[in-house]
Design an enzyme around this catalytic site. Structure first.
Site, PDB file in Angstrom:
ATOM      1  N   GLU A  88     -20.250  11.416  36.460  1.00  0.00           N
ATOM      2  CA  GLU A  88     -20.756  10.221  37.132  1.00  0.00           C
ATOM      3  C   GLU A  88     -21.661   9.491  36.169  1.00  0.00           C
ATOM      4  O   GLU A  88     -22.651  10.049  35.690  1.00  0.00           O
ATOM      5  CB  GLU A  88     -21.552  10.608  38.387  1.00  0.00           C
ATOM      6  CG  GLU A  88     -20.678  11.054  39.528  1.00  0.00           C
ATOM      7  CD  GLU A  88     -21.488  11.309  40.791  1.00  0.00           C
ATOM      8  OE1 GLU A  88     -20.867  11.647  41.798  1.00  0.00           O
ATOM      9  OE2 GLU A  88     -22.725  11.182  40.750  1.00  0.00           O
ATOM     10  N   ASP A 107     -32.300   6.878  45.576  1.00  0.00           N
ATOM     11  CA  ASP A 107     -32.720   7.784  44.512  1.00  0.00           C
ATOM     12  C   ASP A 107     -34.168   8.221  44.642  1.00  0.00           C
ATOM     13  O   ASP A 107     -35.035   7.452  45.057  1.00  0.00           O
ATOM     14  CB  ASP A 107     -32.517   7.111  43.148  1.00  0.00           C
ATOM     15  CG  ASP A 107     -31.062   7.152  42.719  1.00  0.00           C
ATOM     16  OD1 ASP A 107     -30.538   8.266  42.588  1.00  0.00           O
ATOM     17  OD2 ASP A 107     -30.465   6.081  42.552  1.00  0.00           O
TER      18      ASP A 107
END
Lengths: 235, 286
Positions: B67, B78
């Site tokens: 990724e 995040d």
């Protein structure tokens, strides 16, 4: 959902206007950061074609300076915090840091319903600088004894700008969405030195301190009583 | 139930070389009864030259897919480690065309599938058609747009489908059956199961709970199911590898990048990824 809660102020404005003047007002003016107090005032009047509405954004140091919070007036369409709306962003889609003397308008996005109302033309949006908002706050305090929040002072400034262009007996409702008590520190820093030679320097220092204190800004213009209601994810 | 769902997935998936690189990888893993190891690397942290070195180190360490993070100013899914990583990347001016150039240089010497992992706005501003075309040309295999739910995916998915780039979607512990069906109808390549109700790098997930959910999802799709968010140790990676088709490790990688500025960052990350890959690949054979 947030809009529906905020419409208390719009419904109350209708009632009070009927009682006070026997008709609906001609203009509604409210500040727009995230846009909640404005949508709350505007929404119950959207079908009343005779009622014109003005949303007032923060022009900060001026729209051309790049240091402002005027997503609708000077932004572009982007996807930010879960909705597609007007945002302040770079060409590569990174969200810019907004600036306003008022924490509640220091926000690089806006509720998407305002973007819709801008595009349909039902509501017009304009921007007021930090200095114009400070002057309006002072004027309202001196003439009416009301200390408005710095956010709301943007709406007051727009109303002061608008009023001389209108016929007598035109009725303008300005949403005083918050109290200025919370802004005394900012006001002291900006106003105490206004007439001194050090004014420019002090202003810069205070501006930097304010920007540093709230890099994330608040989500909603109406949340002025709790100015750090929702900080951005970056923090 | 399973054959029907498999038909749906097969019909939905566009046939192309790019998706095939993902499918081929999972077929190989399945044949060897192994889970895939999927490290996350933020493009541009500390700079794109190092990113290319990190991609190559990941492939050499045994990564089955990678990724590649596309940095965004407001990364709401995040945790602090990946937030700081994105800030460093953006401070260096990292943006789309240069990220894709790095993929192209990586692709010249490796067949490890690359999934772009990011937020909607940079993708949308780049332009869906242009993104699909340029990503395909550079050798990107999939795209995961964290803040684009299936309801909004029509903005980019048709272009990605046409270019043969798999749009990967997320499921979470809070996804109920109706939600899963809606997401799985859109899913391509593999399904990414977010193992916790939190942000990247947060508390470690409960493996038993994750296993229950993964088994359920597997009955609802023919696509492989990857698990990520919060996995940071070889032990945890191995436990996850026993219940999922792939194990994603992100914040732990970028934490290493953060603490190892300078020349030894590639060696440090490579060594860590080697240990993690070994744990994942050996988990079902221990």
């Amino acid at each position: 959902m947030m809009r529906d809660f905020q419409t208390v102020i719009g419904h109350e404005t209708r009632q009070q206007a009927r009682r006070a003047i026997g008709r609906l007002p001609d203009y509604l003016v409210a500040c727009v950061g995230g846009g909640s107090n404005a949508i709350g005032l505007f929404h119950p009047f959207l079908r009343d074609r005779g009622v014109r509405m003005i949303g007032v954004e923060a022009a900060g140091h001026g729209l051309e300076s790049g240091a402002h919070g005027a997503s609708l007036t000077a932004g572009t369409v982007g996807v930010f915090q879960g909705s597609k709306s007007y945002v302040l962003e770079s060409e590569t889609g990174q969200i810019r840091v907004a600036h306003s003397i008022s924490a509640g308008l220091d926000y690089p996005g806006v509720g998407p319903e305002h973007s819709y109302l801008r595009d349909t033309g039902r509501v017009s949006y304009e921007a007021v600088t930090d200095d114009e908002a400070l002057a309006a706050l002072r004027t309202l305090a001196e003439r009416e004894g009301i200390i408005a929040a710095l956010e709301s002072a943007h709406a007051v400034a727009a109303a002061i700008r608008l009023a001389p262009t209108l016929p007598r007996r035109t009725v303008i409702v300005v949403n005083l969405s918050g109290r200025g008590d919370k802004d005394m520190g900012t006001l002291a820093a900006h106003m105490a030195n206004e007439d001194s030679a050090a004014a420019g320097v002090a202003r810069k220092a205070a501006g930097a301190a304010a920007a540093g204190a709230s890099p994330g800004a608040t989500a909603a213009g109406a949340a002025v009583d709790a100015p750090v209601a929702a900080t951005r994810a970056r923090s | 139930m399973r054959p029907v769902e498999r038909d749906v997935a097969t019909r939905a998936a566009p046939s192309s070389a790019a998706v095939d690189r993902i499918a081929t990888t999972f077929a190989r893993l399945r044949a060897g009864n192994r889970a895939g190891f999927v490290p996350f690397i933020m493009a541009g942290d500390p700079d794109l030259d190092v990113t290319l070195d990190l991609l190559r180190a990941a492939a050499a360490a045994g990564a089955d897919l990678i990724e590649l993070g596309v940095p965004f100013s407001d990364p709401m899914a995040d945790g602090p480690v990946n937030q700081r990583s994105a800030e460093r990347a953006l401070a260096g001016g990292t943006a789309m065309p240069a990220i894709l150039e790095v993929v192209a240089r990586f692709r010249a010497t490796s067949e490890v599938p690359i999934i772009l992992f990011g937020y909607a706005n940079p993708f949308v501003q780049y332009g869906p058609e242009r993104l699909a075309r340029d990503a395909r040309a550079s050798g990107v295999d999939g795209l995961l747009c964290i803040d684009m739910p299936p309801e909004e995916a029509d903005e980019v998915q048709p272009a990605l489908d046409a270019a043969g780039i798999a749009m990967v979607f997320l499921l979470a512990p809070t996804s109920d059956a109706a939600r899963r069906a809606r997401v799985l109808a859109r899913a391509r390549g593999f399904v990414y199961y977010v193992s916790i109700t939190g942000v990247t790098g947060a508390a470690a997930p409960d493996v038993a709970e994750v296993g229950t959910m993964v088994r359920m999802v597997r009955h609802e799709t023919a696509l492989p199911v990857g698990v990520g968010f919060g996995i940071r140790t070889p032990e945890h990676a191995a436990a996850t590898a026993r219940i999922a088709d792939a194990v994603v490790v992100g914040s732990a990688v970028m934490q290493l990048v953060e603490t190892h500025g300078g020349d030894d960052v590639v060696a440090a990350v490579g060594a860590f990824l080697g240990r993690m890959a070994e744990a994942v690949h050996g988990a079902r054979h221990a």
